[in-house]
Design an enzyme around this catalytic site. Structure first.
Site, mmCIF file in Angstrom:
data_model
loop_
_atom_site.group_PDB
_atom_site.id
_atom_site.type_symbol
_atom_site.label_atom_id
_atom_site.label_comp_id
_atom_site.label_asym_id
_atom_site.label_seq_id
_atom_site.Cartn_x
_atom_site.Cartn_y
_atom_site.Cartn_z
ATOM 1 C CG ASP A 44 -1.555 -1.173 1.626
ATOM 2 O OD1 ASP A 44 -1.514 -2.116 0.837
ATOM 3 O OD2 ASP A 44 -2.124 -1.224 2.724
ATOM 4 C CD1 TRP A 68 2.977 -7.568 3.041
ATOM 5 C CD2 TRP A 68 3.189 -9.088 4.676
ATOM 6 N NE1 TRP A 68 2.426 -7.035 4.190
ATOM 7 C CE2 TRP A 68 2.543 -7.944 5.203
ATOM 8 C CE3 TRP A 68 3.438 -10.171 5.516
ATOM 9 C CZ2 TRP A 68 2.133 -7.862 6.529
ATOM 10 C CZ3 TRP A 68 3.028 -10.088 6.838
ATOM 11 C CH2 TRP A 68 2.389 -8.945 7.331
HETATM 12 C C1 FRU Z 1 -3.844 -3.633 2.806
HETATM 13 C C2 FRU Z 1 -3.170 -4.063 4.090
HETATM 14 C C3 FRU Z 1 -3.506 -3.098 5.215
HETATM 15 C C4 FRU Z 1 -2.360 -3.265 6.163
HETATM 16 C C5 FRU Z 1 -1.201 -3.495 5.228
HETATM 17 C C6 FRU Z 1 -0.179 -4.442 5.736
HETATM 18 O O1 FRU Z 1 -3.204 -4.095 1.646
HETATM 19 O O2 FRU Z 1 -3.515 -5.388 4.415
HETATM 20 O O3 FRU Z 1 -4.770 -3.313 5.802
HETATM 21 O O4 FRU Z 1 -2.179 -2.152 6.977
HETATM 22 O O5 FRU Z 1 -1.749 -3.996 4.012
HETATM 23 O O6 FRU Z 1 0.932 -4.488 4.888
#
Ligand code: FRU
Length: 491
Positions: A44, A68
Site C-alpha cells: 500500500d 511481504w
Molecule cells: C492492505 C493491508 C492493510 C495493512 C497493510 C499491511 O493491503 O492489508 O490493511 O495495513 O496492508 O501491509
C-alpha cells in the site's frame, strides 16, 4: 519520549541493506515511470501528502526480500508527483506495539513538522499470525526524512483484532480527524471516526460506515471532500463476493460519494470499484497546494503469483490520478504533470488508423502512451483494440458489448470487462510501463490497471473479422525517470 535506540538501529540496518543490494535488482520488467522499491517488496501507498515544501509518498515496504514481511515504511519525495527521489526508510518495526509491522497509515504537516499516523501490528503467537493486536501510533519528523516514534494513541477494546489503517486530515477550524477500519465483535466491518486537537489525544466521534455486502473489514479507508457538497469514502472492503463483472479481484478497492455533516456520512450510492483492472488496491489520496485531489494506489494484487519475485523487487504504485465528480460519478484521470513524460510523438493518418481484418505495428517501446477514440456504431469488426506482445489484449468486443482488458500471459491469464455504450464515441488514454498497463476511459469515467509478465513489448492495433477506425491515434515515447531513480546517500 520513547527511547529511540531500537528504532534507529532497525532503520540503519534496513538502509544499509538497501544500499548494498539495490544493484542486484534485475530490471527486465522494472517500471520506467512508476515508483517501485529500490529493492524488495512494496504494497500500500502510505502517508501521501504535500508537506514541508514537497510531495511525500511512503509505502508498505519489506526491504529484505521481494515478498511481504514485517512491514517498514519506504519513502520517496517529489516536486511534481512524477519524478521521485528515494529517501531513507522512515519507519521500521522496533517497539512492542509494532514489533510485527508498521502497517498502513497517513501523514500530515503540523507546526512545521511531519507527523505519521500508522498501525502498530503485534502478533502474539509466532505460529499463528491470525492472533494479533493493532493500535494507531504516531511518529514525527522535523526534517521530513528522519522520524521519531511517539507511541500508541488509539487502542482497541479487548478481543478486537482488525483495527487499522488510519487516514488523518485537518478541518478548516484546525481540528484533526482520523478514520480507520475495524472488524467488530460480530465480524462486521466498520469505519470509525475520531477527532483530536493535537494528534496525540483522540476522542471517538462516530461510525461513518457499517457492514455492506458482507464486508467483515474495511482496509485503508480514505475520506475526503471532493466538491462543494460531496464527500467520497474510498476503502478496500474484505469479504465481499464477486458479482457479474464486478469484484472479480481477490481484493477489491471501492468508493462511494455522499454527504457528511461532520458526524454521519450518508452515501448516494453503494460502494463501486475504483479501478476495473486486475491489479489495483489500497488507494490513498491527498490535496495538492493548488486544490486538486490526487489519488494513488498499489499497482498489484494480493494472492498473485508475483512472477518477478526472483528479480528482487515486487510491487509498484500507480500513476497519481486527479479526481472529480460529475453527475454523481467519480472520475479519475492521470495528473496533468504526466504529460511532462512525453518525448517523441507519432500521429497516425486517417488511412493508417482504419484497420480491416488487419494489424498495424505502433511501437516496440516499453514506456509508451497511446491515445485514440472509437465509435462502436461506426465499426463492424468483431474485436478491435491494442495488443502488447503475448501478454495483453485491450479490445472492444462486438459479442459482449464490453471493453475488455485481457492478460493473456499463460501463467496468469485473466480478463476484466466493462460494459460500454455502442451508441457513442469513446476515448482511451493508455500508459504502458514495462510490466503494467493503465487505461483511462472517457476522460477518467473508468480506469483499468493490470500487470503483465511477458518480455515482448511489440505494441499493435488490430481489428478482427471486420473494420474499425482508431480516430486520432497518437503514440508517445515516454521518459524513464524511475528506472534509475537516485538512491538516498549513505548516512
Ligand atoms: C492492505 C493491508 C492493510 C495493512 C497493510 C499491511 O493491503 O492489508 O490493511 O495495513 O496492508 O501491509
Amino acid at each position: 519520549m520513547l527511547d529511540q535506540t531500537k528504532h534507529q538501529e532497525a532503520l540503519a540496518k534496513a538502509n544499509q541493506f538497501i544500499l548494498e543490494h539495490a544493484h542486484e535488482v534485475n530490471k527486465r520488467s522494472y517500471p520506467h515511470f512508476h515508483l517501485a522499491a529500490p529493492y524488495g517488496w512494496i504494497n500500500d501507498p502510505n502517508g501521501f501528502c504535500y508537506a514541508l515544501g514537497k510531495y511525500h509518498i511512503f509505502y508498505q515496504f519489506y526491504p529484505y526480500d521481494a515478498k511481504w514481511g514485517p512491514m517498514h515504511w519506504g519513502h520517496a519525495t517529489s516536486t511534481d508527483l512524477i519524478h521521485w527521489e528515494h529517501q531513507e526508510v522512515a519507519l521500521a518495526p522496533s517497539e512492542d506495539y509494532d514489533k510485527d509491522g508498521c502497517f498502513s497509515g497517513s501523514a500530515i504537516e503540523h507546526d512545521g513538522k511531519l507527523y505519521l499516523m500508522y498501525t502498530g501490528h503485534h502478533v502474539f503467537d509466532p505460529n499463528n499470525d491470525q492472533v494479533f493486536r493493532e493500535v494507531q501510533a504516531i511518529a514525527v519528523s522535523e526534517d521530513g526524512i528522519h522520524f521519531k516514534k511517539l507511541g500508541a494513541v488509539i487502542e482497541p477494546e479487548e478481543g478486537i483484532i482488525h483495527f487499522r489503517d488510519p487516514k488523518v486530515w485537518k478541518d478548516e477550524d484546525g481540528l484533526f480527524h482520523v478514520v480507520f477500519g475495524k472488524s467488530n465483535k460480530n465480524d462486521e466491518g466498520e469505519i470509525l471516526h475520531y477527532t483530536s486537537k493535537d494528534l496525540m489525544k483522540w476522542d471517538f466521534v462516530s461510525i461513518i460506515k457499517t457492514i455492506e455486502d458482507n464486508a467483515f473489514m474495511y482496509e485503508c479507508p480514505d475520506f475526503f471532500k471532493l466538491s462543494e457538497d460531496k464527500w467520497v469514502l474510498a476503502t478496500s472492503p474484505m469479504g465481499q463476493s464477486p458479482d457479474g463483472y464486478d469484484r472479480q479481484n481477490p481484493a477489491v478497492n471501492s468508493w462511494q460519494s455522499g454527504t457528511f455533516d461532520g458526524k454521519n456520512f450518508t452515501p448516494d450510492t453503494k460502494l463501486y470499484e475504483v479501478d476495473r483492472g486486475n491489479d489495483f488496491y489500497a488507494t490513498q489520496s491527498t490535496a495538492t497546494p493548488d486544490g486538486r485531489r490526487i489519488l494513488i494506489a498499489w499497482l498489484n494484487m494480493w494472492k498473485l503469483p508475483f512472477l518477478n519475485y526472483q528479480d528482487h523487487w515486487v510491487g509498484a504504485l500507480t500513476l497519481p490520478r486527479e479526481l472529480s465528480i460529475k453527475d454523481g460519478h467519480i472520475y479519475q484521470k492521470p495528473i496533468r504533470e504526466a504529460a511532462s513524460l512525453r518525448l517523441a510523438k507519432y500521429e497516425f493518418s486517417k488511412q493508417e488508423c482504419t484497420l480491416n481484418s488487419s494489424v498495424r505495428a505502433l511501437s516496440t517501446n516499453s514506456a509508451t502512451e497511446i491515445t485514440f477514440s472509437f465509435n462502436p456504431s461506426e465499426n463492424n469488426a468483431e474485436q478491435y483494440g491494442i495488443a502488447i506482445g503475448h501478454s495483453i489484449r485491450l479490445f472492444v468486443d462486438r459479442q459482449t458489448k464490453n471493453l475488455t482488458l485481457f492478460r493473456t500471459d499463460l501463467n496468469a491469464t485473466s480478463y476484466r470487462s466493462i460494459p460500454i455504450s455502442f451508441d457513442k464515441e469513446h476515448k482511451l488514454q493508455i500508459f504502458i510501463d514495462n510490466s503494467s498497463i493503465e487505461v483511462f476511459i472517457d476522460d477518467g469515467h473508468d480506469a483499468m490497471t493490470t500487470n503483465f509478465f511477458g518480455q515482448d513489448h511489440s505494441i499493435f492495433a488490430y481489428a478482427t473479422n471486420g473494420a474499425a477506425t482508431f480516430k486520432d491515434l497518437t503514440v508517445y515515447d515516454l521518459e524513464r525517470p524511475m528506472f534509475n531513480a537516485p538512491l538516498f546517500k549513505k548516512a
